[in-house]
Design a protein around this motif. Structure first.
Motif, PDB file in Angstrom:
ATOM      1  N   MET A   1       0.760  -1.139  -0.420  1.00  0.00           N
ATOM      2  CA  MET A   1      -0.111  -0.180   0.572  1.00  0.00           C
ATOM      3  C   MET A   1       0.830   0.887  -0.099  1.00  0.00           C
ATOM      4  O   MET A   1       2.071   1.357   0.779  1.00  0.00           O
ATOM      5  CB  MET A   1      -1.298  -0.293   1.643  1.00  0.00           C
ATOM      6  N   ASP A   2       0.990   2.150  -0.671  1.00  0.00           N
ATOM      7  CA  ASP A   2       1.757   3.587  -0.920  1.00  0.00           C
ATOM      8  C   ASP A   2       1.099   4.232   0.009  1.00  0.00           C
ATOM      9  O   ASP A   2       0.116   4.128   0.658  1.00  0.00           O
ATOM     10  CB  ASP A   2       1.634   4.141  -2.469  1.00  0.00           C
ATOM     11  N   HIS A   3       2.196   5.578   0.220  1.00  0.00           N
ATOM     12  CA  HIS A   3       1.585   6.132   1.380  1.00  0.00           C
ATOM     13  C   HIS A   3       0.474   6.966   1.700  1.00  0.00           C
ATOM     14  O   HIS A   3      -0.259   7.094   2.262  1.00  0.00           O
ATOM     15  CB  HIS A   3       3.256   7.154   2.097  1.00  0.00           C
ATOM     16  N   LYS A   4       0.716   7.565   0.072  1.00  0.00           N
ATOM     17  CA  LYS A   4      -1.363   7.842   0.319  1.00  0.00           C
ATOM     18  C   LYS A   4      -2.306   7.500   0.569  1.00  0.00           C
ATOM     19  O   LYS A   4      -3.201   7.819   1.290  1.00  0.00           O
ATOM     20  CB  LYS A   4      -1.405   8.749  -1.443  1.00  0.00           C
ATOM     21  N   ALA A   5      -2.192   5.992  -0.629  1.00  0.00           N
ATOM     22  CA  ALA A   5      -3.252   4.769   0.161  1.00  0.00           C
ATOM     23  C   ALA A   5      -3.995   5.059   1.301  1.00  0.00           C
ATOM     24  O   ALA A   5      -4.566   4.964   2.201  1.00  0.00           O
ATOM     25  CB  ALA A   5      -3.423   3.991  -0.507  1.00  0.00           C
ATOM     26  N   ALA A   6      -2.493   5.029   2.215  1.00  0.00           N
ATOM     27  CA  ALA A   6      -2.567   4.954   3.336  1.00  0.00           C
ATOM     28  C   ALA A   6      -3.065   5.475   4.412  1.00  0.00           C
ATOM     29  O   ALA A   6      -3.478   5.259   5.328  1.00  0.00           O
ATOM     30  CB  ALA A   6      -1.073   4.246   3.971  1.00  0.00           C
ATOM     31  N   ILE A   7      -2.937   6.854   4.037  1.00  0.00           N
ATOM     32  CA  ILE A   7      -3.235   7.684   4.820  1.00  0.00           C
ATOM     33  C   ILE A   7      -4.486   8.529   4.608  1.00  0.00           C
ATOM     34  O   ILE A   7      -5.654   8.544   5.649  1.00  0.00           O
ATOM     35  CB  ILE A   7      -2.257   9.756   4.069  1.00  0.00           C
ATOM     36  N   GLN A   8      -5.000   8.085   3.702  1.00  0.00           N
ATOM     37  CA  GLN A   8      -7.063   7.530   2.425  1.00  0.00           C
ATOM     38  C   GLN A   8      -7.123   6.567   3.563  1.00  0.00           C
ATOM     39  O   GLN A   8      -8.551   7.460   4.329  1.00  0.00           O
ATOM     40  CB  GLN A   8      -6.511   7.849   1.363  1.00  0.00           C
ATOM     41  N   GLU A   9      -6.252   5.623   3.527  1.00  0.00           N
ATOM     42  CA  GLU A   9      -7.444   4.746   4.131  1.00  0.00           C
ATOM     43  C   GLU A   9      -7.665   4.885   5.919  1.00  0.00           C
ATOM     44  O   GLU A   9      -8.311   5.231   5.962  1.00  0.00           O
ATOM     45  CB  GLU A   9      -6.855   2.985   4.380  1.00  0.00           C
ATOM     46  N   SER A  10      -6.527   5.490   6.595  1.00  0.00           N
ATOM     47  CA  SER A  10      -6.403   5.775   8.354  1.00  0.00           C
ATOM     48  C   SER A  10      -7.688   6.731   8.422  1.00  0.00           C
ATOM     49  O   SER A  10      -8.576   7.008   9.043  1.00  0.00           O
ATOM     50  CB  SER A  10      -5.172   6.555   8.261  1.00  0.00           C
ATOM     51  N   ILE A  11      -7.593   7.925   7.614  1.00  0.00           N
ATOM     52  CA  ILE A  11      -8.588   9.128   7.448  1.00  0.00           C
ATOM     53  C   ILE A  11     -10.342   8.549   7.460  1.00  0.00           C
ATOM     54  O   ILE A  11     -11.435   8.733   8.077  1.00  0.00           O
ATOM     55  CB  ILE A  11      -8.832   9.951   6.927  1.00  0.00           C
ATOM     56  N   LYS A  12     -10.540   6.950   6.490  1.00  0.00           N
ATOM     57  CA  LYS A  12     -11.838   6.513   6.715  1.00  0.00           C
ATOM     58  C   LYS A  12     -11.613   5.687   7.770  1.00  0.00           C
ATOM     59  O   LYS A  12     -12.991   5.888   8.261  1.00  0.00           O
ATOM     60  CB  LYS A  12     -11.527   5.651   4.814  1.00  0.00           C
ATOM     61  N   TYR A  13     -11.301   5.273   7.745  1.00  0.00           N
ATOM     62  CA  TYR A  13     -10.671   4.438   9.309  1.00  0.00           C
ATOM     63  C   TYR A  13     -11.764   5.335  10.883  1.00  0.00           C
ATOM     64  O   TYR A  13     -12.324   4.914  11.164  1.00  0.00           O
ATOM     65  CB  TYR A  13     -10.037   3.344   9.894  1.00  0.00           C
ATOM     66  N   ILE A  14     -10.520   6.535  10.346  1.00  0.00           N
ATOM     67  CA  ILE A  14     -11.060   7.630  11.840  1.00  0.00           C
ATOM     68  C   ILE A  14     -12.357   8.519  11.597  1.00  0.00           C
ATOM     69  O   ILE A  14     -13.141   7.935  12.902  1.00  0.00           O
ATOM     70  CB  ILE A  14      -9.963   8.900  11.684  1.00  0.00           C
ATOM     71  N   GLU A  15     -12.994   8.144  10.726  1.00  0.00           N
ATOM     72  CA  GLU A  15     -14.152   8.578   9.983  1.00  0.00           C
ATOM     73  C   GLU A  15     -15.707   7.912  10.882  1.00  0.00           C
ATOM     74  O   GLU A  15     -15.948   8.269  11.108  1.00  0.00           O
ATOM     75  CB  GLU A  15     -14.339   9.188   9.028  1.00  0.00           C
ATOM     76  N   GLU A  16     -15.343   6.449  10.410  1.00  0.00           N
ATOM     77  CA  GLU A  16     -15.680   4.981  10.292  1.00  0.00           C
ATOM     78  C   GLU A  16     -16.046   5.274  12.598  1.00  0.00           C
ATOM     79  O   GLU A  16     -16.758   4.227  12.515  1.00  0.00           O
ATOM     80  CB  GLU A  16     -15.784   4.006   9.740  1.00  0.00           C
ATOM     81  N   ASN A  17     -15.067   5.549  12.507  1.00  0.00           N
ATOM     82  CA  ASN A  17     -14.689   5.316  13.943  1.00  0.00           C
ATOM     83  C   ASN A  17     -14.904   6.524  15.194  1.00  0.00           C
ATOM     84  O   ASN A  17     -14.085   6.474  15.989  1.00  0.00           O
ATOM     85  CB  ASN A  17     -13.629   4.077  14.353  1.00  0.00           C
ATOM     86  N   LEU A  18     -15.795   7.756  14.914  1.00  0.00           N
ATOM     87  CA  LEU A  18     -15.586   8.676  15.836  1.00  0.00           C
ATOM     88  C   LEU A  18     -16.509   8.433  17.551  1.00  0.00           C
ATOM     89  O   LEU A  18     -15.842   9.161  18.194  1.00  0.00           O
ATOM     90  CB  LEU A  18     -15.973   9.795  14.587  1.00  0.00           C
ATOM     91  N   CYS A  19     -17.431   7.365  17.305  1.00  0.00           N
ATOM     92  CA  CYS A  19     -17.353   7.343  18.415  1.00  0.00           C
ATOM     93  C   CYS A  19     -17.078   6.522  18.798  1.00  0.00           C
ATOM     94  O   CYS A  19     -17.600   5.495  20.005  1.00  0.00           O
ATOM     95  CB  CYS A  19     -18.859   7.044  17.874  1.00  0.00           C
ATOM     96  N   GLU A  20     -16.154   5.857  18.725  1.00  0.00           N
ATOM     97  CA  GLU A  20     -14.715   4.402  19.509  1.00  0.00           C
ATOM     98  C   GLU A  20     -14.086   4.844  19.756  1.00  0.00           C
ATOM     99  O   GLU A  20     -13.721   6.238  19.381  1.00  0.00           O
ATOM    100  CB  GLU A  20     -14.852   3.259  18.180  1.00  0.00           C
ATOM    101  N   ALA A  21     -13.757   4.173  21.556  1.00  0.00           N
ATOM    102  CA  ALA A  21     -12.008   4.507  21.345  1.00  0.00           C
ATOM    103  C   ALA A  21     -11.196   4.044  20.250  1.00  0.00           C
ATOM    104  O   ALA A  21     -10.724   3.296  20.427  1.00  0.00           O
ATOM    105  CB  ALA A  21     -12.037   3.976  22.608  1.00  0.00           C
ATOM    106  N   ILE A  22     -10.522   5.032  20.076  1.00  0.00           N
ATOM    107  CA  ILE A  22      -9.264   4.863  18.876  1.00  0.00           C
ATOM    108  C   ILE A  22      -7.845   5.404  19.363  1.00  0.00           C
ATOM    109  O   ILE A  22      -8.080   6.173  20.312  1.00  0.00           O
ATOM    110  CB  ILE A  22      -9.930   4.949  17.604  1.00  0.00           C
ATOM    111  N   ASN A  23      -7.065   5.100  18.850  1.00  0.00           N
ATOM    112  CA  ASN A  23      -5.662   5.348  19.313  1.00  0.00           C
ATOM    113  C   ASN A  23      -4.658   5.845  18.223  1.00  0.00           C
ATOM    114  O   ASN A  23      -4.664   4.492  17.291  1.00  0.00           O
ATOM    115  CB  ASN A  23      -4.738   5.212  20.959  1.00  0.00           C
ATOM    116  N   LEU A  24      -3.239   5.878  18.572  1.00  0.00           N
ATOM    117  CA  LEU A  24      -2.509   6.268  17.065  1.00  0.00           C
ATOM    118  C   LEU A  24      -1.966   4.922  16.998  1.00  0.00           C
ATOM    119  O   LEU A  24      -2.135   4.261  15.409  1.00  0.00           O
ATOM    120  CB  LEU A  24      -1.167   7.173  17.859  1.00  0.00           C
TER     121      LEU A  24
END
Length: 137
Positions: free
Chosen positions: A1-24
Motif C-alpha cells: 500500500m502506498d503512503h497516500k493510500a495508507a493515509i486515505q485509509e486511515s482517515i476513512k477508519y477515523i471517520e467510521e470510528n469517531l464514536c469509538e475509543a481509538i488511538n494512534l
C-alpha cells in the motif's frame, strides 16, 4: 500500500470510528506502518497530528449533533469519547469560542428565524414591499 493510500485509509477508519475509543497505535496498525513513521507521515500530509485530527473531527461531528438533534449535551459528549460534559465543554469552547449550549441555542434560533421568515413570505405574497415589512416586524 502506498503512503497516500495508507493515509486515505486511515482517515476513512477515523471517520467510521469517531464514536469509538481509538488511538494512534490502532490507526497506524490499520495502515501497516509503525506508529512513529505513521505519525510523521500523517502530519506531513494533513498538517496536524493524528490525534489532533481525531479531536477536530469529533468536535465537528458533535457540533452537527448539537444543531441537528435534541440529544442531551452529556450524551453527545460521551458518544464522542469525552469523559464528562465539562471536558467536552472546555474542548468545544476552546475550538469554537462558544459553549455547546450557546451553540445549540444559536442554531435553534437561526432555524426558527428561517422558518418564520419563510412562513411570513408565504403569508404576505411576492410583493417586495410586503416582504420587507414582514421581515422588519
Amino acid at each position: 500500500m502506498d503512503h497516500k493510500a495508507a493515509i486515505q485509509e486511515s482517515i476513512k477508519y477515523i471517520e467510521e470510528n469517531l464514536c469509538e475509543a481509538i488511538n494512534l497505535n490502532d490507526i497506524a496498525r490499520k495502515a501497516y506502518i509503525s506508529e512513529f513513521y505513521f505519525h510523521r507521515l500523517f502530519r506531513n500530509v494533513t498538517g496536524s497530528s493524528v490525534m489532533e485530527y481525531v479531536r477536530e473531527r469529533r468536535l465537528s461531528a458533535s457540533a452537527d449533533a448539537l444543531s441537528e438533534t435534541d440529544e442531551k449535551i452529556t450524551d453527545i459528549a460521551h458518544r464522542f469519547q469525552y469523559g464528562s460534559e465539562e471536558s467536552f465543554s472546555r474542548a468545544f469552547k476552546k475550538a469554537y469560542r462558544i459553549s455547546p449550549r450557546e451553540y445549540r441555542n444559536t442554531c435553534n434560533k437561526n432555524y426558527s428565524q428561517k422558518k418564520t421568515y419563510t412562513g411570513m413570505k408565504k403569508l404576505t405574497g411576492s410583493s417586495a414591499g410586503m416582504t420587507t415589512l414582514s421581515m422588519a416586524a
